[in-house]
Scaffold this motif. Sequence first.
Motif, PDB file in Angstrom:
ATOM      1  N   ALA A 262       5.479   8.888   2.423  1.00 34.76           N
ATOM      2  CA  ALA A 262       5.472   7.627   2.453  1.00 34.76           C
ATOM      3  C   ALA A 262       6.678   6.408   2.313  1.00 34.76           C
ATOM      4  CB  ALA A 262       5.121   7.055   1.007  1.00 34.76           C
TER       5      ALA A 262
ATOM      6  N   PRO B 217       0.551  12.503  -5.570  1.00 36.49           N
ATOM      7  CA  PRO B 217       1.029  12.532  -6.645  1.00 36.49           C
ATOM      8  C   PRO B 217       2.427  14.475  -5.906  1.00 36.49           C
ATOM      9  CG  PRO B 217      -0.713  14.126  -5.329  1.00 36.49           C
ATOM     10  CD  PRO B 217      -0.579  12.885  -4.745  1.00 36.49           C
TER      11      PRO B 217
ATOM     12  N   TYR C   8       2.143   2.222  -2.938  1.00 37.40           N
ATOM     13  CA  TYR C   8       1.248   2.616  -4.176  1.00 37.40           C
ATOM     14  C   TYR C   8       1.722   3.787  -4.145  1.00 37.40           C
ATOM     15  CZ  TYR C   8      -2.826   4.469  -5.791  1.00 37.40           C
ATOM     16  OH  TYR C   8      -3.619   5.040  -6.318  1.00 37.40           O
ATOM     17  N   ARG C   9       1.707   4.653  -2.577  1.00 36.35           N
ATOM     18  CA  ARG C   9       1.541   6.442  -2.730  1.00 36.35           C
ATOM     19  C   ARG C   9       2.941   6.471  -3.233  1.00 36.35           C
ATOM     20  NH1 ARG C   9      -1.364   9.417  -2.938  1.00 36.35           N
ATOM     21  NH2 ARG C   9      -3.096   8.762  -1.782  1.00 36.35           N
TER      22      ARG C   9
ATOM     23  N   ASP D 284       4.245  13.753  -0.207  1.00 35.95           N
ATOM     24  CA  ASP D 284       3.614  12.580  -0.338  1.00 35.95           C
ATOM     25  C   ASP D 284       4.046  11.353  -0.461  1.00 35.95           C
ATOM     26  OD1 ASP D 284       0.673  13.271  -0.079  1.00 35.95           O
ATOM     27  OD2 ASP D 284       0.809  14.115  -1.827  1.00 35.95           O
TER      28      ASP D 284
ATOM     29  N   LEU E   2       0.815  -1.576  -0.059  1.00 31.25           N
ATOM     30  CA  LEU E   2       0.038   0.185  -0.430  1.00 31.25           C
ATOM     31  C   LEU E   2       0.978   1.193   0.174  1.00 31.25           C
ATOM     32  CD1 LEU E   2      -3.053  -1.287   2.539  1.00 31.25           C
ATOM     33  CD2 LEU E   2      -2.718  -0.586   0.060  1.00 31.25           C
ATOM     34  N   THR E   3       2.162   1.596   0.788  1.00 35.01           N
ATOM     35  CA  THR E   3       2.963   2.392   1.022  1.00 35.01           C
ATOM     36  C   THR E   3       3.676   3.054  -0.438  1.00 35.01           C
ATOM     37  OG1 THR E   3       3.168   1.577   3.121  1.00 35.01           O
ATOM     38  CG2 THR E   3       4.213   3.250   2.336  1.00 35.01           C
TER      39      THR E   3
END
Lengths: 157, 118, 121
Positions: C41, C33, C27-28, C37, C24-25
Amino acid sequence: MRPAFTVALFALAWLAVSGSFTIPNLLLGLVAGGLSLALIRDHIRPDGRRVRPLKLLSLVLLFIKELALSAWKVAVLVASPKMVLKPGIFAFPLTVDRDFEITLLANLITLTPGTLSVDVSVDRKVLYVHALDCSDPVGARRDIAGGFEKKILEAFR
Amino acid sequence: MLDLVLAVIVAVMLVAGGVFTFLAALGIVRLPDVYTRMHAASKAGTVGSGLMLFAAGIHSLDAAIFTRALAGFVFFVLTAPIAAHLIARAAHEAGYRLSRHTVLDEMRDARERSNKKR
Amino acid sequence: MGAETVISAAATFALFLMCAAFFLTAYRVVKGPTLPDRIVALDMLVAIAIGFIAVLAIRTGFNLYIDIAIALGLVGFLATVAFARFVLRQGMEADEPAAEGENPGRRGGRQRKAAKARRRR
């Protein structure tokens, strides 16, 4: 705190971390403690700070409780299917004025439910805090002033 | 018997740490902007990995290892807010916007006021 | 049910959860964006790696892993601090222009946001 006392504390911590309670290791701990204290000597000014151990302990306990609560709250918020967010940055007028106390307060605020300290104003009078739920900034300000700030003042004044 | 009790404690801490870490990651994906994501990372993330370290310290049944794990935990708890604060401050100063849910930004207001004075 | 079974089951479960958290992380980190961010992450990835190492220490009984976890925490903190300084120095220019659509900047952000809202309707 007296330097000798601090060095002894450092040596004790060294003994506990290295896990071998021998005389040479104790000496090594004392030397390392003394050296590290000498290195940062210029940056710490003794300003007649009194530490009250009992109040400090109650501050630590409050902090652990709030940390657990805060992780729980964030987890519940994230896990709920529909997140209700009203984020915002509010200004918190500081009563504490020493760098050490401001740092401590900012750290504590960051690890409490739904708040995260963002910045301190240049004149060190205002702390800007980001909150996940900023619908009631007056109440949030009252909570911080009555909770952590009061405890810090009690522990270090 | 004592073995089993300790094992259950360690197991509970492991599971709790895993759940907190997972939820923190979920928060990083789900929350709308960088400031709110930081909430998830700095709180649930710290507690998650801290619990894991604690569990490892208890499991070792060794005072030195436990103290080391405790020192590591204290270190994470001290640095996580500092890291979060630094990123938040840098992002706000650089001009990254807050999400459109945001209801209040007194920091921007204060900066605009001081800019006007200058 | 022995003590070993309980711990082994819990460790497997925790490893599974952290694996999911890691993806999940990640993915971030890929999605962004914006640069902050990604930094947040990455910071989180370090925290997850520390958890991984702690669980491995329990599974293998190799306690030296805990020291490695602490060292990783140190390095991760320094990396985050360096990244934050970088953002502070570079400002929004360090970000690729693609990020502007998702997270509009000061200039022209409002119009773009309005256009986006119209499109949504």
